[in-house]
Write a protein that holds these residues in place. Structure first.
Motif, PDB file in Angstrom:
ATOM      1  N   SER A 206       0.905  -1.034   0.148  1.00 25.05           N
ATOM      2  CA  SER A 206      -0.063  -0.009   0.063  1.00 25.05           C
ATOM      3  C   SER A 206       0.926   1.318   0.077  1.00 25.05           C
ATOM      4  O   SER A 206       0.339   2.290  -0.514  1.00 25.05           O
ATOM      5  N   GLN A 207       1.990   1.253   0.471  1.00 24.48           N
ATOM      6  CA  GLN A 207       2.866   2.438   0.717  1.00 24.48           C
ATOM      7  C   GLN A 207       3.361   2.662  -0.808  1.00 24.48           C
ATOM      8  O   GLN A 207       3.834   3.967  -1.068  1.00 24.48           O
TER       9      GLN A 207
ATOM     10  N   LYS B 152       1.305   2.502  -3.657  1.00 23.56           N
ATOM     11  CA  LYS B 152       0.502   2.803  -4.534  1.00 23.56           C
ATOM     12  C   LYS B 152      -0.013   4.269  -4.513  1.00 23.56           C
ATOM     13  O   LYS B 152      -0.555   4.800  -5.627  1.00 23.56           O
ATOM     14  N   GLU B 153       0.362   5.131  -3.578  1.00 20.85           N
ATOM     15  CA  GLU B 153       0.152   6.664  -3.771  1.00 20.85           C
ATOM     16  C   GLU B 153       1.376   7.443  -4.526  1.00 20.85           C
ATOM     17  O   GLU B 153       1.335   8.399  -4.712  1.00 20.85           O
TER      18      GLU B 153
ATOM     19  N   THR C  38       3.810   8.921  -7.324  1.00 23.57           N
ATOM     20  CA  THR C  38       3.472   9.567  -8.703  1.00 23.57           C
ATOM     21  C   THR C  38       4.335   8.475  -9.569  1.00 23.57           C
ATOM     22  O   THR C  38       4.261   8.713 -10.567  1.00 23.57           O
TER      23      THR C  38
ATOM     24  N   GLN D 222       8.336  12.356  -2.114  1.00 21.41           N
ATOM     25  CA  GLN D 222       7.801  11.361  -1.470  1.00 21.41           C
ATOM     26  C   GLN D 222       8.553  10.147  -0.986  1.00 21.41           C
ATOM     27  O   GLN D 222       9.743  10.076  -1.669  1.00 21.41           O
TER      28      GLN D 222
END
Length: 283
Positions: free
Chosen positions: A8-9, A11-12, A14, A31
């Motif tokens: 999940s880390q 997936k956000e 860019t 990020q």
């Protein structure tokens, strides 16, 4: 596929997505990726790592405006301790550096302070930043290295999937302990998210029983279709060499070619903290 590739880390990020470029200073573009993702798979304890070292990045496309609107350019070196909680995701790093392009700063010291604060906040520990003139950067002089290159070995390859077991029985049965410095320019891996190729020269220095160079080269070539970030590949190589070879001392240093004005150079060692200066010809 690594077991954390769909974490999940990630997936956000860019990375791998269409993004707009901004030329106005914006530290929110940076990020972070937790180092724990692949370290969990390697069974590494964050509080008792088997190595010390750092990640060294060089930026070749840093520019800003002085208080009169005149463009200034510089080369920049970033050093992140391998104990920092996060790595800085490289695409976000490029977007962030691009945001300096049309931003006014009163001095080079102000630029350095911004860079140091922002990348330290993202990595989770104090980073070191050094700015160099583009015509005088000792850190990026071509290094004179005396490592033995293993790339000319006549080996046959019929599988390009990662296989750590190439290192099984890779040491001589002699009890003699040697010190050896080896290099291969054949390391290629792929970005964890985009599958874009990452190219590097990998330097391995060790003290211990002699490692069979053919087996070592087959192991390094097995990364050719492997998907991981630069730092993760180097830690995997370090851990595999220690697991299969039980070395008294080990240093693994990868110098990756640049993409988007950045090159990344992870350095892991049993006994050396800082990576040396000096780039390869391909960088």
């Amino acid at each position: 596929m690594t077991p954390y590739q769909n974490a999940s880390q990630l997936k956000e990020l860019t990375l791998g997505k269409k993004t707009d470029y901004t030329s106005e200073y914006d530290p929110s573009l940076l990020q972070a990726v937790p180092r724990s993702l692949n370290r969990d798979e390697l069974a590494l304890n964050e509080t008792n790592l088997p190595f010390i070292g750092e990640d060294v990045w060089y930026g070749y496309e840093l520019s800003w405006l002085n208080d009169k609107g005149k463009p200034i350019v510089a080369l920049v070196e970033f050093r992140f301790a391998c104990t920092s909680p996060n790595i800085v995701e490289s695409k976000s790093f490029k977007l962030y550096l691009n945001s300096f392009n049309q931003t006014k700063f009163t001095s080079i010291e102000e630029v350095k302070a911004c860079l140091e604060k922002d990348v330290s906040n993202t990595s989770g520990s104090q980073a070191q930043v050094t700015l160099f003139p583009v015509d005088k950067c000792p850190a990026l002089e071509i290094a004179c290295d005396e490592s033995v290159c293993i790339d000319a070995l006549d080996i046959e390859i019929d599988n390009y999937q990662f296989n750590a077991k190439h290192l099984q029985n890779s040491q001589t049965h002699s009890s003699s302990i040697i010190e050896q410095n080896l290099v291969s320019h054949l390391l290629k891996s792929n970005c964890l998210i985009t599958n874009q190729p990452d190219w590097a020269s990998i330097y391995i220095s060790y003290k211990g029983k002699e490692i069979n160079q053919e087996k070592l080269l087959m192991y390094l070539i097995s990364f050719r279709q492997h998907n991981e970030f630069h730092e993760q590949c180097v830690e995997r190589i370090f851990c595999d060499l220690q697991q299969y070879c039980q070395l008294e001392a080990l240093t693994v240093y990868a110098r990756y070619t640049r993409r988007g004005g950045l090159d990344i150079n992870p350095f892991r060692s049993t006994h050396l903290t800082n990576a040396p200066w000096g780039r390869t010809l391909r960088q």
